[in-house]
Design an enzyme around this catalytic site. Structure first.
Site, PDB file in Angstrom:
ATOM      1  N   TYR A 133       0.694  -1.188  -0.054  1.00 14.66           N
ATOM      2  CA  TYR A 133      -0.151   0.075   0.141  1.00 14.66           C
ATOM      3  C   TYR A 133       0.602   1.356   0.104  1.00 14.66           C
ATOM      4  CZ  TYR A 133      -4.203  -2.914   1.338  1.00 14.66           C
ATOM      5  OH  TYR A 133      -5.255  -3.652   1.378  1.00 14.66           O
ATOM      6  N   TYR A 172       0.117  -9.882   0.244  1.00 13.91           N
ATOM      7  CA  TYR A 172       0.648  -9.737   1.208  1.00 13.91           C
ATOM      8  C   TYR A 172       0.808 -10.260   2.693  1.00 13.91           C
ATOM      9  CZ  TYR A 172      -3.087  -6.708   2.849  1.00 13.91           C
ATOM     10  OH  TYR A 172      -4.255  -6.146   3.229  1.00 13.91           O
ATOM     11  N   ARG A 182      -2.479 -12.552   3.222  1.00 14.98           N
ATOM     12  CA  ARG A 182      -3.984 -11.707   2.767  1.00 14.98           C
ATOM     13  C   ARG A 182      -4.074 -12.334   1.150  1.00 14.98           C
ATOM     14  NH1 ARG A 182      -7.858  -8.346   3.818  1.00 14.98           N
ATOM     15  NH2 ARG A 182      -8.563 -10.398   3.674  1.00 14.98           N
ATOM     16  N   HIS A 185      -7.225  -8.404  -2.994  1.00 10.32           N
ATOM     17  CA  HIS A 185      -8.638  -7.947  -2.533  1.00 10.32           C
ATOM     18  C   HIS A 185      -8.552  -6.594  -2.819  1.00 10.32           C
ATOM     19  CE1 HIS A 185      -6.252  -7.293   1.293  1.00 10.32           C
ATOM     20  NE2 HIS A 185      -7.047  -6.515   1.337  1.00 10.32           N
ATOM     21  N   HIS A 187     -10.685  -3.135  -1.833  1.00 14.24           N
ATOM     22  CA  HIS A 187     -11.443  -2.481  -0.806  1.00 14.24           C
ATOM     23  C   HIS A 187     -12.527  -1.500  -1.505  1.00 14.24           C
ATOM     24  CE1 HIS A 187      -8.838  -3.566   2.760  1.00 14.24           C
ATOM     25  NE2 HIS A 187      -8.020  -3.318   2.022  1.00 14.24           N
TER      26      HIS A 187
END
Length: 265
Positions: A133, A172, A182, A185, A187
């Site tokens: 991120y 990640y 994870r 995905h 959000h």
């Protein structure tokens, strides 16, 4: 350079976490078979997702009785002049092309009766193709992409349809347990028909091998509801020599509703 990472809680293994997930799903199955209503939301105290045990509410929520609609007076209003076409293309927000697999994600936002929700503000944020991120709190040792920030927004059209062009996010690691990863995905955030109706959720990708191991997604104990959080690859939505296409419809309420984000964002 050596980066010191915080200790993983109790050094839990994936095998232990997966066993807890299985037990939790079985407990819900037995309760429903015994006459209990199926859970409509992920449990905020889902044990395999360890940090939820520390931060979930322990007391009933407090109802706002004075003027519950007061927030609508000062809430933001978005129109066609506020959201531009560039906002929905996360690959065109910088000087160069971002790295990774270009994708198109589209679908419809519907109410419980299947009617389109028009002029709905849809916001997305995600990791880059390396699973990083663009945020100061993300210190995962994967490369940042100077040409990808990972945020976008659009308004649904008269048919309730949204459309984003972006990069498929990478998996990640996260420190819920040993070797925890994870799944890829994206959000999503939607405000419904009122500012106080905000839904925050996550969209996953079909065929991801990490899905069964993820306690966040698996906190949705109903298999059909989990399936509604996974997009569908649609070849006809793919653009030749440009991008692969995924479809993901969002239902804001009712028995077929898209469930909220178990992370509590």
């Amino acid at each position: 350079m050596t980066v010191t990472q915080p200790a993983i809680p109790d050094q839990l293994t994936q095998q232990q976490i997966s066993a807890e997930i299985t037990d939790a799903h079985e407990a819900v199955r037995k309760a429903v078979a015994g006459g209990s209503a199926p859970p409509h939301h992920p449990g905020r105290d889902f044990a395999p997702y360890r940090s939820s045990l520390l931060r979930h509410p322990h007391r009933p929520l407090v109802a706002v009785r004075d003027d519950p609609e007061a927030a609508e007076v000062s809430g933001p209003v978005f129109g066609v002049t506020d959201v531009t076409e560039l906002d929905a293309d996360l690959t065109r927000q910088h000087a160069g092309e971002p790295l990774g697999e270009r994708i198109v994600v589209t679908g419809r936002v519907l109410d419980r009766a299947g009617r389109p929700v028009r002029r709905q503000l849809v916001e997305v944020w995600q990791a880059n193709a390396s699973g990083r991120y663009a945020h100061q709190r993300d210190q995962h040792p994967a490369p940042l992409d100077p040409n990808f920030t990972g945020v976008g927004r659009c308004l649904t059209d008269d048919d309730g349809q949204y459309r984003f062009t972006t990069i498929k996010p990478g998996a990640y690691p996260w420190r819920n347990h040993v070797n925890a990863w994870r799944p890829a995905h994206i959000h999503f955030s939607l405000f419904g028909t009122q500012f106080t109706q905000r839904l925050v959720t996550q969209m996953y990708f079909p065929g991801d091998p990490l899905v069964p191991y993820d306690p966040i997604l698996q906190s949705v104990t109903d298999a059909d509801a989990r399936a509604r959080l996974v997009a569908e690859y649609r070849h006809e939505l793919s653009t030749p020599e440009w991008a692969l296409g995924y479809r993901w419809d969002i239902v804001l309420e009712g028995p077929a509703a898209t469930l909220p984000d178990p992370e509590g964002h």
